[in-house]
Design a protein around this motif. Structure first.
Motif, PDB file in Angstrom:
ATOM      1  N   ILE A 249      -2.629  -6.531  12.677  1.00 37.80           N
ATOM      2  CA  ILE A 249      -1.582  -7.419  12.172  1.00 37.80           C
ATOM      3  C   ILE A 249      -2.161  -8.556  11.340  1.00 37.80           C
ATOM      4  N   GLN A 250      -1.500  -8.849  10.206  1.00 40.61           N
ATOM      5  CA  GLN A 250      -1.897  -9.970   9.371  1.00 40.61           C
ATOM      6  C   GLN A 250      -0.761 -10.974   9.197  1.00 40.61           C
ATOM      7  N   GLY A 251       0.322 -10.561   8.530  1.00 39.41           N
ATOM      8  CA  GLY A 251       1.425 -11.491   8.286  1.00 39.41           C
ATOM      9  C   GLY A 251       1.036 -12.584   7.312  1.00 39.41           C
ATOM     10  N   SER A 252       0.386 -12.209   6.206  1.00 35.87           N
ATOM     11  CA  SER A 252      -0.171 -13.173   5.254  1.00 35.87           C
ATOM     12  C   SER A 252       0.907 -13.910   4.462  1.00 35.87           C
ATOM     13  N   THR A 253       0.472 -14.883   3.683  1.00 29.57           N
ATOM     14  CA  THR A 253       1.362 -15.628   2.797  1.00 29.57           C
ATOM     15  C   THR A 253       1.653 -14.815   1.539  1.00 29.57           C
ATOM     16  N   PRO A 254       2.693 -15.195   0.774  1.00 32.51           N
ATOM     17  CA  PRO A 254       2.956 -14.507  -0.496  1.00 32.51           C
ATOM     18  C   PRO A 254       1.759 -14.564  -1.448  1.00 32.51           C
ATOM     19  N   GLU A 255       1.077 -15.698  -1.482  1.00 31.21           N
ATOM     20  CA  GLU A 255      -0.077 -15.849  -2.378  1.00 31.21           C
ATOM     21  C   GLU A 255      -1.209 -14.914  -1.983  1.00 31.21           C
ATOM     22  N   GLU A 256      -1.408 -14.763  -0.689  1.00 31.19           N
ATOM     23  CA  GLU A 256      -2.480 -13.873  -0.222  1.00 31.19           C
ATOM     24  C   GLU A 256      -2.166 -12.418  -0.528  1.00 31.19           C
ATOM     25  N   LEU A 257      -0.893 -12.029  -0.386  1.00 33.17           N
ATOM     26  CA  LEU A 257      -0.524 -10.654  -0.736  1.00 33.17           C
ATOM     27  C   LEU A 257      -0.678 -10.425  -2.233  1.00 33.17           C
ATOM     28  N   ALA A 258      -0.289 -11.398  -3.044  1.00 34.86           N
ATOM     29  CA  ALA A 258      -0.431 -11.269  -4.500  1.00 34.86           C
ATOM     30  C   ALA A 258      -1.897 -11.066  -4.882  1.00 34.86           C
ATOM     31  N   SER A 259      -2.782 -11.817  -4.254  1.00 36.53           N
ATOM     32  CA  SER A 259      -4.214 -11.688  -4.525  1.00 36.53           C
ATOM     33  C   SER A 259      -4.729 -10.327  -4.084  1.00 36.53           C
ATOM     34  N   HIS A 260      -4.237  -9.870  -2.941  1.00 38.16           N
ATOM     35  CA  HIS A 260      -4.649  -8.565  -2.418  1.00 38.16           C
ATOM     36  C   HIS A 260      -4.196  -7.438  -3.342  1.00 38.16           C
ATOM     37  N   VAL A 261      -2.958  -7.519  -3.813  1.00 41.62           N
ATOM     38  CA  VAL A 261      -2.414  -6.507  -4.718  1.00 41.62           C
ATOM     39  C   VAL A 261      -3.238  -6.447  -6.008  1.00 41.62           C
ATOM     40  N   LYS A 262      -3.595  -7.595  -6.525  1.00 43.44           N
ATOM     41  CA  LYS A 262      -4.383  -7.644  -7.762  1.00 43.44           C
ATOM     42  C   LYS A 262      -5.735  -6.963  -7.572  1.00 43.44           C
ATOM     43  N   ALA A 263      -6.408  -7.273  -6.464  1.00 40.56           N
ATOM     44  CA  ALA A 263      -7.720  -6.672  -6.195  1.00 40.56           C
ATOM     45  C   ALA A 263      -7.608  -5.169  -5.945  1.00 40.56           C
ATOM     46  N   GLU A 264      -6.576  -4.766  -5.204  1.00 42.55           N
ATOM     47  CA  GLU A 264      -6.379  -3.348  -4.905  1.00 42.55           C
ATOM     48  C   GLU A 264      -6.026  -2.551  -6.156  1.00 42.55           C
ATOM     49  N   ASN A 265      -5.275  -3.165  -7.070  1.00 43.66           N
ATOM     50  CA  ASN A 265      -4.940  -2.493  -8.321  1.00 43.66           C
ATOM     51  C   ASN A 265      -6.196  -2.117  -9.094  1.00 43.66           C
ATOM     52  N   VAL A 266      -7.145  -3.037  -9.134  1.00 47.88           N
ATOM     53  CA  VAL A 266      -8.407  -2.782  -9.842  1.00 47.88           C
ATOM     54  C   VAL A 266      -9.210  -1.699  -9.127  1.00 47.88           C
ATOM     55  N   LYS A 267      -9.349  -1.850  -7.811  1.00 47.89           N
ATOM     56  CA  LYS A 267     -10.150  -0.920  -7.007  1.00 47.89           C
ATOM     57  C   LYS A 267      -9.580   0.498  -7.042  1.00 47.89           C
ATOM     58  N   LEU A 268      -8.277   0.617  -6.788  1.00 48.26           N
ATOM     59  CA  LEU A 268      -7.653   1.931  -6.746  1.00 48.26           C
ATOM     60  C   LEU A 268      -7.522   2.542  -8.135  1.00 48.26           C
ATOM     61  N   GLY A 269      -7.288   1.689  -9.134  1.00 52.15           N
ATOM     62  CA  GLY A 269      -7.217   2.186 -10.501  1.00 52.15           C
ATOM     63  C   GLY A 269      -8.531   2.812 -10.938  1.00 52.15           C
ATOM     64  N   ARG A 270      -9.633   2.187 -10.555  1.00 52.32           N
ATOM     65  CA  ARG A 270     -10.951   2.727 -10.876  1.00 52.32           C
ATOM     66  C   ARG A 270     -11.176   4.062 -10.169  1.00 52.32           C
ATOM     67  N   LEU A 271     -10.718   4.133  -8.918  1.00 53.48           N
ATOM     68  CA  LEU A 271     -10.890   5.370  -8.160  1.00 53.48           C
ATOM     69  C   LEU A 271     -10.062   6.505  -8.750  1.00 53.48           C
ATOM     70  N   VAL A 272      -8.818   6.230  -9.113  1.00 49.88           N
ATOM     71  CA  VAL A 272      -7.967   7.249  -9.725  1.00 49.88           C
ATOM     72  C   VAL A 272      -8.586   7.769 -11.024  1.00 49.88           C
TER      73      VAL A 272
END
Length: 280
Positions: A249-272
């Motif tokens: 469980i995390q329950g992060s803030t909106p800002e933390e999720l936004a940062s996570h989404v940005k990082a994951e977009n780069v990471k997963l985009g590279r993998l795809v």
């Protein structure tokens, strides 16, 4: 995802003093449900729970009407579920390190099953193949059940799936645990090494779950919803039910999720891109 949504909705109904309804809209790798939220008013009454596949689907399918970063308001990273690589018990390998050593010698003896192309388990398999420099065919199935069944039946060598669906089969001896994809070992099976410990340093791929709203949701409203969600996620009725299944469980803030989404977009985009994944 349905389990998380229903537990959260039940608790929030109590906190809000009004009914929170779960409306499952499956299909097209989550595009149908996500599109319905994307087209809804940004008034806080319609929310979306999605997993990491949410980011990958627009990379794989044409004509997806939205992009996650532009068309949705992040509210909270609810948490994540570690995934586990399992194999048929008859395979002679005790762990992933032995599996990879054998696959590097002759990969033609091995196959992976996956519940769906673009799923977190599929992406984890592609990441292992890339980082270990091995070539193992990946066979897509229509769902987790059939993908696990063919590993249990010995028709496929191995699979990677979320812990809750694999754990009962591991406990019964129908599957052999080789490694977990999280950064750290998991409490449920502390004896099982991580992928990073098995020869691929820095490896981490988990199935995370985020709460989103349509774009344009006012920041104060997003913050208000996030605070209520954080309270609900930490409540005994929700937290125990989820942690018993391996949910972190995390329950992060909106800002933390936004940062996570940005990082994951780069990471997963590279993998795809590296894996040349295409489902059309």
């Amino acid at each position: 995802m349905d389990t998380i949504a229903r537990l959260l909705a039940q608790r929030l109904s109590t906190q809000f003093g009004q009914q929170v309804i779960v409306d499952n809209r499956p299909g097209a790798n989550g595009v149908i449900g996500s599109t319905s939220v994307y087209r809804s008013p940004a008034d806080g009454y319609t929310l979306l729970i999605q997993t990491s596949t949410f980011l990958v689907t627009p990379m794989l399918l044409k004509n997806v009407p939205y992009t996650v970063e532009k068309d949705f308001t992040p509210i909270s990273n609810l948490g994540s579920v570690p995934m586990i690589m399992t194999a048929n018990p008859n395979l002679p390998y005790k762990n992933l390190a032995e599996f990879l050593s054998a696959a590097k010698t002759d990969s033609s003896k091995f196959t992976f099953s996956t519940a769906a192309l673009g799923s977190p388990g599929h992406l984890a398999q592609e990441a292992i193949k890339r980082d270990a420099k091995i070539s193992i065919p990946i066979v897509p199935y229509k769902g987790t059940g059939p993908a696990l069944a063919d590993v249990i039946g010995g028709h496929v060598s191995s699979t990677i799936d979320a812990l809750p669906s694999s754990l009962p089969h591991i406990k019964s001896g129908k599957l052999k645990a080789l490694a977990v994809t999280s950064a750290k070992r998991i409490p449920q099976m502390p004896e099982v090494p991580t992928v990073a410990e098995s020869g691929l340093p820095g490896f981490e791929v988990t199935s995370w779950y985020g709460l989103f709203a349509p774009t344009g949701l006012p920041a104060p409203l997003a913050q208000k919803i996030q605070k209520e969600v954080a309270i609900a996620m930490k409540s005994e009725s929700v937290s125990k039910a989820l942690t018993d299944q391996g949910f972190v469980i995390q329950g992060s803030t909106p800002e933390e999720l936004a940062s996570h989404v940005k990082a994951e977009n780069v990471k997963l985009g590279r993998l795809v891109k590296d894996a040349k994944i295409n489902i059309e």
